[in-house]
Scaffold this active site. Structure first.
Site, PDB file in Angstrom:
ATOM      1  N   TYR A 261       0.858  -1.183   0.000  1.00 20.51           N
ATOM      2  CA  TYR A 261       0.000   0.000   0.000  1.00 20.51           C
ATOM      3  C   TYR A 261       0.898   1.238   0.000  1.00 20.51           C
ATOM      4  O   TYR A 261       1.487   1.604   1.010  1.00 20.51           O
ATOM      5  CB  TYR A 261      -0.902  -0.024   1.235  1.00 20.51           C
TER       6      TYR A 261
ATOM      7  N   LYS B 208      -1.294  -1.387  -4.152  1.00 17.58           N
ATOM      8  CA  LYS B 208      -2.346  -0.365  -4.113  1.00 17.58           C
ATOM      9  C   LYS B 208      -1.625   0.961  -4.332  1.00 17.58           C
ATOM     10  O   LYS B 208      -0.961   1.484  -3.435  1.00 17.58           O
ATOM     11  CB  LYS B 208      -3.088  -0.367  -2.778  1.00 17.58           C
TER      12      LYS B 208
END
Length: 291
Positions: A133, A161
């Site tokens: 992330y 992400k």
């Protein structure tokens, strides 16, 4: 693992405790009404960094209980406390989440080697698929193309992400790593992410805009770019209001107007005023009119 996934918000009671009824309603609304492909649980939108470990685990249990196997489930388990991150990861794995995700370590100016060792330890101790992330605007951590390559080479790291707006970097990463999944993380740029090769998107606003987001993503896949632009423009009208008033607060309020218990914010987040609520309710008119 692709498509549109909601970064799931967390309803709280007024005293800051978890609102299980509201959480279950939000899960079902996203699956049944917004038709999203998956739920990203425990991220920034979920206010996870304001919760203790036991509450984060309880959120994971409730979401899995309600969602079952209806959609893809990704658990964001990142924490500055590596032992907590591992415990959360193993809890999510045991519950049956499809993948883990972890924010890059933040606040301290960690070196890339320290960041890499963080992911390496989590993936080794959980042995479960991991999605990095990356959100530089909040963490201050910029990852180079070469560094991404090292992270993606770690066992069990399946993708990123990518909450960044450097789309040329995203295009290059997808060219270099076609077997990995890349999720866009800027809802107002979903069209641009899809054109740049993203495999899907994870966003806060999809609790309200899931159907529109699916429309944008699918229209790009079929080269229906005018349709995609029109849908993105509608989304951005909504996103503009959310950003002016307060994204998470406004989403929770609009959900309540739709009969879904979005609950309260976790302290120190504030609740929005009566005037701000009226402004947020303009979103309902935008979505119902289709303009």
């Amino acid at each position: 693992m692709n498509g549109i996934m909601t970064a799931l918000l967390t309803p709280f009671n007024e005293d800051g405790t978890l609102n299980e009824k509201g959480l279950r309603e939000v899960v079902r609304y996203n699956i049944d009404e917004m038709k999203v492909n998956g739920l990203y649980v425990g991220g920034s939108t979920g206010e996870a960094f304001l919760m203790d470990e036991s509450t984060r685990k309880e959120v994971l249990r409730i979401v899995k209980s309600e969602a079952g196997s209806d959609v893809t489930l990704i658990a964001q388990i990142g924490s500055l406390n590596i032992e907590e991150a591992v415990r959360l990861g193993n809890e999510a794995k045991e519950l049956g989440f499809d993948a883990l995700s972890a924010i890059t370590p933040y606040y301290y100016k960690f070196s890339f080697e320290e960041i890499k060792s963080y992911y390496q330890r989590i993936t080794e101790e959980t042995n479960h698929p991991m999605i990095v992330y990356s959100i530089p605007v909040l963490t201050g951590t910029e990852i180079t193309i070469e560094n991404y390559g090292e992270l993606l080479a770690l066992p069990n790291v399946i993708g990123v992400k990518y909450s960044d707006t450097n789309l040329s970097k995203l295009t290059k990463l997808k060219e270099l790593h076609p077997d990995k999944v890349f999720f866009g993380g800027a809802d107002d740029m979903l069209l641009q992410f899809a054109v740049s090769g993203a495999d899907g998107a994870i966003g806060s606003t999809y609790s309200l805009l899931g159907k529109e987001a699916n429309g944008v993503f699918n229209a790009v896949q079929t080269s229906s770019l005018q349709e995609a632009r029109d849908l993105q423009n509608r989304m951005n009208k909504v996103i503009s209001i959310l950003e002016d008033v307060g994204v998470y607060q406004s989403i929770k309020h609009v959900l309540k107007q739709n009969g879904i218990d979005g609950g309260y914010m976790k302290f120190p987040f504030r609740e929005i005023s009566a005037e701000e609520k009226k402004e947020a309710e303009k979103i309902i008119d935008i979505l119902s009119s289709g303009e």
